[in-house]
Design a protein around this motif. Structure first.
Motif, PDB file in Angstrom:
ATOM      1  N   ARG A   1       0.799  -1.170  -0.027  1.00  0.00           N
ATOM      2  CA  ARG A   1      -0.041   0.230  -0.226  1.00  0.00           C
ATOM      3  C   ARG A   1       0.832   1.194  -0.157  1.00  0.00           C
ATOM      4  O   ARG A   1       0.617   2.212  -0.731  1.00  0.00           O
ATOM      5  CB  ARG A   1      -0.899  -0.078   1.195  1.00  0.00           C
ATOM      6  N   GLU A   2       1.825   1.369   0.668  1.00  0.00           N
ATOM      7  CA  GLU A   2       2.936   2.302   0.825  1.00  0.00           C
ATOM      8  C   GLU A   2       3.550   2.472  -0.492  1.00  0.00           C
ATOM      9  O   GLU A   2       3.719   3.625  -0.740  1.00  0.00           O
ATOM     10  CB  GLU A   2       3.927   2.326   1.912  1.00  0.00           C
ATOM     11  N   ARG A   3       4.034   1.440  -1.098  1.00  0.00           N
ATOM     12  CA  ARG A   3       4.518   1.489  -2.551  1.00  0.00           C
ATOM     13  C   ARG A   3       3.459   2.129  -3.377  1.00  0.00           C
ATOM     14  O   ARG A   3       3.953   3.210  -4.350  1.00  0.00           O
ATOM     15  CB  ARG A   3       4.921  -0.013  -2.843  1.00  0.00           C
ATOM     16  N   LEU A   4       2.264   1.632  -3.370  1.00  0.00           N
ATOM     17  CA  LEU A   4       1.473   2.389  -4.441  1.00  0.00           C
ATOM     18  C   LEU A   4       1.373   3.787  -4.197  1.00  0.00           C
ATOM     19  O   LEU A   4       0.957   4.703  -5.064  1.00  0.00           O
ATOM     20  CB  LEU A   4      -0.098   1.633  -4.145  1.00  0.00           C
ATOM     21  N   LYS A   5       1.236   4.078  -2.898  1.00  0.00           N
ATOM     22  CA  LYS A   5       1.342   5.510  -2.643  1.00  0.00           C
ATOM     23  C   LYS A   5       2.446   6.426  -3.211  1.00  0.00           C
ATOM     24  O   LYS A   5       2.430   7.588  -3.827  1.00  0.00           O
ATOM     25  CB  LYS A   5       1.416   6.130  -1.208  1.00  0.00           C
ATOM     26  N   LEU A   6       3.480   5.983  -3.140  1.00  0.00           N
ATOM     27  CA  LEU A   6       4.813   6.437  -3.791  1.00  0.00           C
ATOM     28  C   LEU A   6       4.707   6.706  -5.348  1.00  0.00           C
ATOM     29  O   LEU A   6       4.966   7.644  -5.994  1.00  0.00           O
ATOM     30  CB  LEU A   6       6.031   5.831  -3.278  1.00  0.00           C
ATOM     31  N   GLU A   7       4.066   5.572  -5.784  1.00  0.00           N
ATOM     32  CA  GLU A   7       3.965   5.403  -7.320  1.00  0.00           C
ATOM     33  C   GLU A   7       3.113   6.470  -7.716  1.00  0.00           C
ATOM     34  O   GLU A   7       3.121   7.117  -8.835  1.00  0.00           O
ATOM     35  CB  GLU A   7       3.811   4.071  -7.668  1.00  0.00           C
ATOM     36  N   ALA A   8       2.026   6.625  -7.073  1.00  0.00           N
ATOM     37  CA  ALA A   8       0.961   7.508  -7.381  1.00  0.00           C
ATOM     38  C   ALA A   8       1.644   9.128  -7.402  1.00  0.00           C
ATOM     39  O   ALA A   8       1.087   9.758  -8.288  1.00  0.00           O
ATOM     40  CB  ALA A   8      -0.385   7.669  -6.352  1.00  0.00           C
ATOM     41  N   ILE A   9       2.623   9.166  -6.656  1.00  0.00           N
ATOM     42  CA  ILE A   9       3.193  10.470  -6.680  1.00  0.00           C
ATOM     43  C   ILE A   9       3.970  10.747  -7.524  1.00  0.00           C
ATOM     44  O   ILE A   9       4.008  11.681  -8.614  1.00  0.00           O
ATOM     45  CB  ILE A   9       3.976  10.860  -5.267  1.00  0.00           C
ATOM     46  N   LEU A  10       5.081   9.735  -8.008  1.00  0.00           N
ATOM     47  CA  LEU A  10       6.085   9.837  -8.761  1.00  0.00           C
ATOM     48  C   LEU A  10       5.691   9.628 -10.288  1.00  0.00           C
ATOM     49  O   LEU A  10       6.322  10.389 -11.146  1.00  0.00           O
ATOM     50  CB  LEU A  10       7.250   9.057  -8.255  1.00  0.00           C
ATOM     51  N   HIS A  11       5.117   8.614 -10.414  1.00  0.00           N
ATOM     52  CA  HIS A  11       5.148   8.099 -11.913  1.00  0.00           C
ATOM     53  C   HIS A  11       4.382   9.139 -12.722  1.00  0.00           C
ATOM     54  O   HIS A  11       4.895   9.353 -14.133  1.00  0.00           O
ATOM     55  CB  HIS A  11       4.211   6.566 -11.908  1.00  0.00           C
ATOM     56  N   PRO A  12       3.301   9.916 -12.237  1.00  0.00           N
ATOM     57  CA  PRO A  12       2.680  10.922 -13.345  1.00  0.00           C
ATOM     58  C   PRO A  12       3.712  11.877 -13.621  1.00  0.00           C
ATOM     59  O   PRO A  12       3.941  12.399 -14.625  1.00  0.00           O
ATOM     60  CB  PRO A  12       1.691  11.801 -12.463  1.00  0.00           C
ATOM     61  N   LEU A  13       4.598  12.221 -12.589  1.00  0.00           N
ATOM     62  CA  LEU A  13       5.646  13.273 -12.738  1.00  0.00           C
ATOM     63  C   LEU A  13       6.786  12.934 -13.780  1.00  0.00           C
ATOM     64  O   LEU A  13       7.257  13.397 -14.538  1.00  0.00           O
ATOM     65  CB  LEU A  13       6.387  13.544 -11.380  1.00  0.00           C
ATOM     66  N   ILE A  14       7.219  11.398 -13.399  1.00  0.00           N
ATOM     67  CA  ILE A  14       8.417  10.898 -14.228  1.00  0.00           C
ATOM     68  C   ILE A  14       7.628  10.871 -15.900  1.00  0.00           C
ATOM     69  O   ILE A  14       8.481  11.039 -16.699  1.00  0.00           O
ATOM     70  CB  ILE A  14       8.549   9.317 -13.802  1.00  0.00           C
ATOM     71  N   ARG A  15       6.381  10.447 -15.938  1.00  0.00           N
ATOM     72  CA  ARG A  15       5.951  10.299 -17.406  1.00  0.00           C
ATOM     73  C   ARG A  15       5.904  11.920 -17.882  1.00  0.00           C
ATOM     74  O   ARG A  15       6.394  12.037 -19.153  1.00  0.00           O
ATOM     75  CB  ARG A  15       4.423   9.902 -17.295  1.00  0.00           C
ATOM     76  N   ASP A  16       5.575  12.833 -17.176  1.00  0.00           N
ATOM     77  CA  ASP A  16       5.637  13.964 -17.872  1.00  0.00           C
ATOM     78  C   ASP A  16       6.700  14.583 -18.230  1.00  0.00           C
ATOM     79  O   ASP A  16       7.075  14.923 -19.487  1.00  0.00           O
ATOM     80  CB  ASP A  16       4.995  15.020 -16.947  1.00  0.00           C
ATOM     81  N   VAL A  17       7.824  14.323 -17.290  1.00  0.00           N
ATOM     82  CA  VAL A  17       9.322  14.679 -17.792  1.00  0.00           C
ATOM     83  C   VAL A  17       9.751  13.877 -18.945  1.00  0.00           C
ATOM     84  O   VAL A  17      10.569  14.189 -19.853  1.00  0.00           O
ATOM     85  CB  VAL A  17      10.168  14.631 -16.307  1.00  0.00           C
ATOM     86  N   SER A  18       9.575  12.375 -18.959  1.00  0.00           N
ATOM     87  CA  SER A  18       9.994  11.709 -20.040  1.00  0.00           C
ATOM     88  C   SER A  18       9.446  11.966 -21.443  1.00  0.00           C
ATOM     89  O   SER A  18      10.213  12.181 -22.332  1.00  0.00           O
ATOM     90  CB  SER A  18       9.656  10.292 -19.666  1.00  0.00           C
ATOM     91  N   LEU A  19       8.054  12.292 -21.380  1.00  0.00           N
ATOM     92  CA  LEU A  19       7.561  13.010 -22.501  1.00  0.00           C
ATOM     93  C   LEU A  19       8.216  14.120 -23.185  1.00  0.00           C
ATOM     94  O   LEU A  19       8.400  14.387 -24.231  1.00  0.00           O
ATOM     95  CB  LEU A  19       6.048  12.853 -22.655  1.00  0.00           C
TER      96      LEU A  19
END
Length: 206
Positions: free
Chosen positions: A82-100
Motif C-alpha cells: 500500500r505504501e509502494r502504491l502511494k509513492l508510485e501515485a506521486i512519482l509516476h505521473p511526474l516521471i511520465r511528464d518529464v519523460s515525454l
C-alpha cells in the motif's frame, strides 16, 4: 524526429542489464530517456517530488540535504504494497511528464524509453512503438544486484517480487536481447537492432 511516430520501450528486471544496453544504443545515435534517472532528479534536493513525498510520508524520509532518503524509502515501500502504491501515485505521473518532455526535445535517430516498470504499470503501457526486453536468468539477476548494490539475496528477491515475471515480460516483447552470453554478443545484437530501428524510424517519418 517525432517520437510519437516511432520509439522503443526498453525494459527488463532488476540486474538484467538495461543500463548497459541503453548506453550502447546511445553510443550508436539513439536518444535515451531513462525513467530511473528522471526519478532521481525528481527526488533530489529541490526536485518536484520532494514536497508531495514529505506531505504523504513525513519529513523522516527527507535527508538533511533535502533529497529523499532512497534507502529508507526503499525499505519502507518494499515491505508494504500500500505504501509502494502511494509513492508510485506521486512519482509516476511526474516521471511520465518529464519523460515525454525529454522525448519531444530529443535529437537522436529515435527515442528509447528505459523503464523497469513498462510491463507492470498501466501508466507506462504504450510507451514505445516496440517493446525491447533485456533478459537473463533470475539467478544471474540476483547475483549481479547483490554484487552491485551490496544487498542480500532476500532483499533482491523482494524487489523482483514487485516486478513482472520474466515470462510476462517476454510475452510482451517485440524484441529480446539476452544478456547472459557476454558483452560482445550483446553489442552485436544492439548493432543489429539499431540498424533496424533507424530504418523503421526513417520510414515512419516519410
Amino acid at each position: 524526429m517525432n517520437y510519437k511516430n516511432f520509439s522503443i520501450g526498453l525494459t527488463g528486471g532488476i540486474g538484467s542489464g538495461k543500463t548497459l544496453v541503453a548506453n550502447m544504443f546511445a553510443d550508436l545515435g539513439a536518444s535515451v530517456v531513462d525513467a530511473d534517472e528522471v526519478a532521481r532528479n525528481l527526488t533530489a534536493p529541490g526536485g518536484e517530488g520532494i514536497g508531495p513525498i514529505r506531505k504523504e510520508f513525513g519529513s523522516q524520509f527527507i535527508r538533511p540535504d533535502g533529497a529523499m532518503d532512497r534507502a529508507m524509502m526503499r525499505e519502507h515501500v518494499f515491505s508494504d504494497a500500500r505504501e509502494r502504491l502511494k509513492l508510485e501515485a506521486i512519482l509516476h505521473p511526474l516521471i511520465r511528464d518529464v519523460s515525454l518532455r525529454q522525448a519531444q526535445e530529443a535529437k537522436g535517430d529515435y527515442v528509447i524509453f528505459v523503464n523497469p516498470l513498462l510491463v507492470e504499470l498501466p501508466i507506462w503501457h504504450g510507451m514505445g512503438t516496440r517493446v525491447l526486453v533485456v533478459d537473463c536468468p533470475e539467478e544471474l539477476q540476483v547475483s549481479r544486484v547483490m554484487r552491485r548494490n551490496n544487498m542480500s539475496a532476500e532483499q533482491v528477491r523482494a524487489i523482483m517480487a514487485t516486478q513482472a515475471s520474466r515470462e510476462k515480460r517476454l510475452s510482451m516483447a517485440d524484441d529480446v536481447i539476452e544478456n547472459d552470453r557476454g558483452i560482445d554478443e550483446v553489442a552485436r545484437k544492439v548493432e543489429y537492432l539499431h540498424a533496424a530501428y533507424k530504418k523503421l524510424a526513417e520510414n515512419s517519418a516519410s
